[in-house]
Enzyme design. Structure first.
Site, PDB file in Angstrom:
ATOM      1  N   ASP A   9      49.442  36.548  70.609  1.00  0.00           N
ATOM      2  CA  ASP A   9      48.270  36.951  69.821  1.00  0.00           C
ATOM      3  C   ASP A   9      47.124  36.058  70.261  1.00  0.00           C
ATOM      4  O   ASP A   9      47.166  34.914  70.274  1.00  0.00           O
ATOM      5  CB  ASP A   9      48.651  36.872  68.244  1.00  0.00           C
ATOM      6  CG  ASP A   9      47.359  36.965  67.466  1.00  0.00           C
ATOM      7  OD1 ASP A   9      47.417  37.375  66.431  1.00  0.00           O
ATOM      8  OD2 ASP A   9      46.316  37.461  68.090  1.00  0.00           O
ATOM      9  N   VAL A  32      42.288  44.622  68.884  1.00  0.00           N
ATOM     10  CA  VAL A  32      41.923  43.050  69.032  1.00  0.00           C
ATOM     11  C   VAL A  32      40.754  42.625  68.621  1.00  0.00           C
ATOM     12  O   VAL A  32      40.541  41.582  67.842  1.00  0.00           O
ATOM     13  CB  VAL A  32      42.036  42.655  70.778  1.00  0.00           C
ATOM     14  CG1 VAL A  32      41.016  43.154  71.220  1.00  0.00           C
ATOM     15  CG2 VAL A  32      42.080  41.355  70.644  1.00  0.00           C
ATOM     16  N   ASP A  33      39.810  43.492  68.385  1.00  0.00           N
ATOM     17  CA  ASP A  33      38.453  43.182  67.901  1.00  0.00           C
ATOM     18  C   ASP A  33      38.448  42.990  66.335  1.00  0.00           C
ATOM     19  O   ASP A  33      37.924  41.885  65.818  1.00  0.00           O
ATOM     20  CB  ASP A  33      37.384  44.515  67.921  1.00  0.00           C
ATOM     21  CG  ASP A  33      35.951  44.335  67.726  1.00  0.00           C
ATOM     22  OD1 ASP A  33      35.126  45.265  67.742  1.00  0.00           O
ATOM     23  OD2 ASP A  33      35.706  43.167  67.507  1.00  0.00           O
ATOM     24  N   TYR A 120      40.529  52.782  73.789  1.00  0.00           N
ATOM     25  CA  TYR A 120      39.662  53.340  74.809  1.00  0.00           C
ATOM     26  C   TYR A 120      40.645  54.149  75.911  1.00  0.00           C
ATOM     27  O   TYR A 120      40.083  54.640  76.905  1.00  0.00           O
ATOM     28  CB  TYR A 120      38.761  52.222  75.290  1.00  0.00           C
ATOM     29  CG  TYR A 120      37.578  52.031  74.716  1.00  0.00           C
ATOM     30  CD1 TYR A 120      37.504  52.600  73.315  1.00  0.00           C
ATOM     31  CD2 TYR A 120      36.458  50.997  75.183  1.00  0.00           C
ATOM     32  CE1 TYR A 120      36.369  52.199  72.521  1.00  0.00           C
ATOM     33  CE2 TYR A 120      35.397  50.994  74.150  1.00  0.00           C
ATOM     34  CZ  TYR A 120      35.185  51.426  73.001  1.00  0.00           C
ATOM     35  OH  TYR A 120      34.364  51.023  72.160  1.00  0.00           O
TER      36      TYR A 120
END
Ligand code: APR
Length: 338
Positions: A9, A32-33, A120
């Site tokens: 992570d 992840v943001d 994305y």
């Protein structure tokens, strides 16, 4: 090891900078943001607000709040629209601009997620290829430790044909190792029974003088005939191939620091992945690879997945250490380099 693929992570990585796969607003999101903002705390968002956004392919740097790193580099990957709208160039620019920012801020280590490979929609194997190619090119010019952090198993996809080919090679090698051991057993039984029937002191053919047993040689002259060391063979091969030291250790994914240790100690004891990394960098065929391993006290085994995968690439004349490490990672094996 200048470039390493790890399963983790990214918010746990203890590096100088982690890279965030952000969106153009830099005001947080999912994936992840979201994980980075949650772990960093509200001060990260406050700092991002002041940045006023970021274009696709570009990157911005902030502090890291409560994260175990010094910086967060926010970059905005391209949304996948089929591959003909400049996505590869934009994605490569994300890695390049992030690496440049890390170098400008004197980072010695940086960790990337697989940018654009989630929400994305960038095909994962192509996203991985762009990441590896861009990071490799940067490491030719700069000293930095770069981690590609893979969060979940299915976000790492080796090309399926290559994966199948290696898996088949592993199965054959395991099968052969098994049959060898039974053939080996049969041979040993035969030779033992033959030995029992043969005269005790069978004369050796004149052409092959018996090697002088150590007991007949003084210890001094036995030691005087000590074989070439791993380090000596490595430096000899670099010279024979007309390579520079830097070209060799970069191609081997070995740090300059480790190479200096090996160069300065003729009796240096390397790890097996380090020996094999240099064999790949020097593009040694299998016999010379085995010879270099033997000088460091190792051997290629056909019952060890790591060894078999490296042997697969050497046997196929494929000496790209980044490609080999992707395959080793896909099969949960340690990586080449040091
Ligand atoms: N550590 C490391 N990698 C992670 C983590 C984590 N904690 N969480 C997710 N990932 C991986 C995903 O598995 C994927 O391979 O990061 C990669 C990128 O996925 P996304 O986070 O979805 O990023 P991206 O595809 O670039 O889409 C960015 O998603 O979260 C929003 O605000 C973000 O709008 C932006 C878009």
């Amino acid at each position: 090891m200048p470039f390493e693929i790890v399963r983790n992570d990214i918010t746990k990585m203890k590096v100088d900078a982690i890279v965030n796969a952000a969106n153009r607003s830099l005001l947080g999101g999912g994936g992840v943001d979201g994980a980075i903002h949650r772990a960093a705390g509200p001060e990260l968002l406050a700092e991002c607000r002041a940045l006023g956004g970021c274009d696709t392919g570009d990157a911005r740097i902030t502090g890291a709040g409560r994260l175990p790193c010094r910086y967060v580099i926010h970059t905005v990957g391209p949304v996948w629209r089929g591959g003909a709208s400049g996505e590869p160039a934009a994605l490569a620019s994300c890695y390049r601009t992030s690496l440049r920012l890390a170098a400008e801020h004197r980072c010695e280590s940086v960790a990337f997620p697989l940018i654009s490979a989630g929400a994305y929609g960038y095909p994962r194997d192509q996203a991985l290829q762009v990441a590896v190619d861009t990071i490799r090119a940067f490491l030719q010019e700069q000293e930095l430790t770069v981690y590609l952090v893979i969060f979940d198993r299915d976000s790492f996809q080796l090309g399926s044909a290559l994966y199948r080919d290696i898996a088949a090679f592993i199965d054959d090698a395991y099968a052969q190792a098994h049959s060898d051991s039974s053939a080996e057993q049969r041979r040993r039984q035969l030779s033992e029974s033959a030995w029992q029937r043969a005269p005790l002191a069978a004369p050796r053919p004149a052409a092959m003088p018996a090697p002088q047993p150590f007991s007949d040689r003084s210890l001094l002259d036995a030691i005087g005939q000590i074989d070439e060391s791993f380090s000596q063979m490595l430096l000899r091969k670099i010279d024979e191939l007309g390579m520079t030291d830097a070209a060799c250790y970069k191609r081997a994914n070995i740090s300059r620091k480790l190479f200096s240790k090996i160069r300065s100690d003729v009796h240096y004891k390397p790890s097996k992945p380090t020996v094999l990394a240099f064999a790949i960098a020097l593009r040694l065929p299998l016999p010379e690879t085995r010879d270099m391993l033997q000088k460091a006290g190792f051997a290629l085994s056909r019952s060890n997945k790591f060894d078999i995968i490296v042997e697969y690439f050497i046997a196929h004349g494929r000496y790209d250490i980044f490609e080999i490490n992707e395959a080793l990672f896909a099969f949960d094996q340690p990586l080449l380099g040091g």
